[in-house]
Design an enzyme around this catalytic site. Structure first.
Site, PDB file in Angstrom:
ATOM      1  N   ASN A   1      52.607  44.368  39.117  1.00 35.83           N
ATOM      2  CA  ASN A   1      51.197  44.258  39.488  1.00 35.83           C
ATOM      3  C   ASN A   1      50.669  45.526  40.155  1.00 35.83           C
ATOM      4  O   ASN A   1      49.513  45.606  40.518  1.00 35.83           O
ATOM      5  CB  ASN A   1      50.980  43.045  40.388  1.00 35.83           C
TER       6      ASN A   1
ATOM      7  N   HIS B   1      36.571  45.585  38.850  1.00 34.51           N
ATOM      8  CA  HIS B   1      37.210  44.819  37.774  1.00 34.51           C
ATOM      9  C   HIS B   1      36.260  44.520  36.619  1.00 34.51           C
ATOM     10  O   HIS B   1      36.567  43.695  35.762  1.00 34.51           O
ATOM     11  CB  HIS B   1      37.822  43.531  38.333  1.00 34.51           C
TER      12      HIS B   1
ATOM     13  N   ASP C   1      29.158  47.259  34.473  1.00 38.41           N
ATOM     14  CA  ASP C   1      27.924  46.513  34.735  1.00 38.41           C
ATOM     15  C   ASP C   1      28.230  45.372  35.710  1.00 38.41           C
ATOM     16  O   ASP C   1      29.307  45.353  36.313  1.00 38.41           O
ATOM     17  CB  ASP C   1      27.344  45.992  33.410  1.00 38.41           C
TER      18      ASP C   1
END
Ligand code: HEM
Ligand code: NAG
Ligand code: NAG
Ligand code: NAG
Ligand code: NAG
Ligand code: NAG
Ligand code: NAG
Ligand code: NAG
Length: 356
Positions: free
Chosen positions: A105, A206, A260
């Protein structure tokens, strides 16, 4: 008269409601600069710095758009662990290049480290060895955002590079796991004096990039996380049919390569990938901020830029501290651990002596 008064009352209570329901009162668009950083740091020593980086990345993203996400994440990891000192770039760093023991991770993409070294080489050709790897990383992160369609904010410069990398323990302490809830995330960010607004805004990173199955399989096995949309779950189970597979999926289902506000729309539809994403829309401290960003992209851009500049100033080395690395993957030859070169020390004491 009564109707004027009551409509005035309605009007002002609407404003009051908007102000109260609006989680921000901060009109400032950038946080105050820490001592030693400035927006014009390389103005005379490397005037083409920003155009060199932007041009080179623009070309690189044409063949590998994933590089933008990778570069953004490298800057985040650099700043959160021991400050934005380029230490994450050092060979041997717990999440840096060629680290075999890093938890999956934490794995950052090799392409990002290669790109930073290649930028450094081009910059040295143009200006000499004046620009730090930490500054190159901060600018590359900004351009990754801007070239993916996001805000084009100004980056304070003048960081210097550290010579030691963070321990695995520190890395795990400052970088929260994707299985974290908001309470855990807030505690982790508080170690760096970042708050709830920073958490929600920065998590918007993200909106680009990918994650490995191992980063979200806690939500798929043994059964669907009840906070996850059913169809989203079914599709993720096709990508990750069992525990511990090596597949990846996009972090933002709707517009995976565009910077966005769709990440927040995903969260409102229970299509956030990690527990640390989805919990932002469950916890009452963060939910209204998520909604605010989902309905107003300009607001997200403004707050994201603010928090990125704030994050980019964490525990920076400036002035005569640290060094300007000749190779972003290695401390300069002759640097022993934390002890800076005799020349650096003499410059410091010379300044002090002159004050007598
Ligand atoms: C708040 C806590 C955060 C957690 C728990 C977290 C966790 C993660 C994890 C687990 C991955 C996927 C790793 C993998 O499976 O390969 C990831 C990817 C990513 N993160 Fe975060 N992250 C956080 C904050 C941030 C911040 C602050 C930024 C930047 C502003 C960021 C930008 C990214 C990007 C761009 C990727 C995609 C990287 C790629 O495609 O190579 N993250 N994050
Ligand atoms: C790292 O953390 C682990 C568990 O938290 C602890 O047992 C270990 O002693 C730590 N190592 C160092 C070098 O601090
Ligand atoms: C990474 O995964 C390991 C093992 O799955 C886990 O112990 C660790 O807490 C995670 N750390 C981070 C920072 O995600
Ligand atoms: C958040 O996670 C921590 C650690 O797993 C746990 O102790 C705590 O109860 C959780 N908090 C909430 C509100 O779920
Ligand atoms: C994911 O990995 C498995 C094997 O680990 C493979 O069978 C499957 O086709 C992969 N799925 C996708 C969508 O890549
Ligand atoms: C997961 O897979 C890796 C190799 O891909 C292996 O080293 C590791 O032991 C596996 N972990 C578990 C819990 O099965
Ligand atoms: C969206 O946010 C921007 C930036 O803060 C603000 O100027 C604008 O008024 C907001 N728009 C709406 C419709 O609330
Ligand atoms: C930079 O440093 C790394 C790590 O020590 C090394 O592997 C690499 O060859 C160096 N690059 C150059 C161009 O010297």
């Amino acid at each position: 008269m009564a109707s004027i008064t009551s409509s005035l009352f309605l009007f002002s209570s609407t404003i009051l409601f908007l102000l109260l329901s609006f989680p921000y009162s901060d009109a400032q668009t950038a946080p105050p600069l820490v001592t030693g950083l400035s927006y014009t740091f390389y103005k005379s020593t490397c005037p083409n710095l920003e155009s060199i980086i932007k041009t080179q990345l623009q070309t690189a993203f044409k063949t590998n758009i994933g590089l933008a996400a990778a570069l953004l994440r490298v800057h985040f990891h650099d700043c959160f662990v021991q400050g934005c000192d380029g230490s994450v770039l050092l060979d041997g760093s717990a999440s840096g290049p060629s680290e075999k023991s890093a938890p999956p991770n934490l794995t950052l993409r090799k392409a990002a480290f290669d790109a930073i070294n290649s930028l450094r080489d081009a910059i040295e050709k143009a200006c000499g060895r004046v620009v730090s790897c930490a500054d190159i990383t901060a600018l590359a992160a900004r351009d990754s955002v801007a070239l993916s369609g996001g805000p084009n904010y100004k980056v304070p410069l003048g960081r210097r590079d550290g010579a030691t990398f963070a321990t695995v323990n520190d890395t795990l302490k400052f970088l929260p796991s994707p299985t974290s809830n908001v309470s855990v995330l807030l505690s982790a960010l508080a170690l760096n004096n970042l708050d709830v607004n920073d958490l929600v805004a920065l998590s918007g990173g993200h909106t680009i990039g990918i994650g490995h199955c191992t980063s979200f399989e806690n939500r798929l096995f043994p059964a669907r996380d009840s906070n996850m949309d059913q169809t989203f779950f079914k599709n993720l189970r096709l990508t990750c049919p069992a525990l511990n597979t090596t597949n990846t999926t996009n972090l933002d289902l709707r517009t995976p390569n565009t910077f966005d506000n769709k990440y927040y729309v995903d969260l409102m539809n229970r299509q956030g990938l990690f527990t640390s994403d989805q919990d932002l829309y469950i916890d009452s401290r963060t939910k209204p901020i998520v909604t605010g960003f989902a309905v107003n992209q300009s607001l997200f851009y403004e707050k994201f830029a603010f928090s990125m500049v704030k994050m980019g100033m964490l525990k920076v080395l400036t002035g005569t501290s640290g060094q300007i690395r000749a190779n972003c993957s290695a401390k300069n030859p002759g640097t022993v651990g934390d002890a800076w070169s005799v020349v650096d020390l003499e410059v410091g004491s010379g300044g002090a002596a002159a004050a007598y």
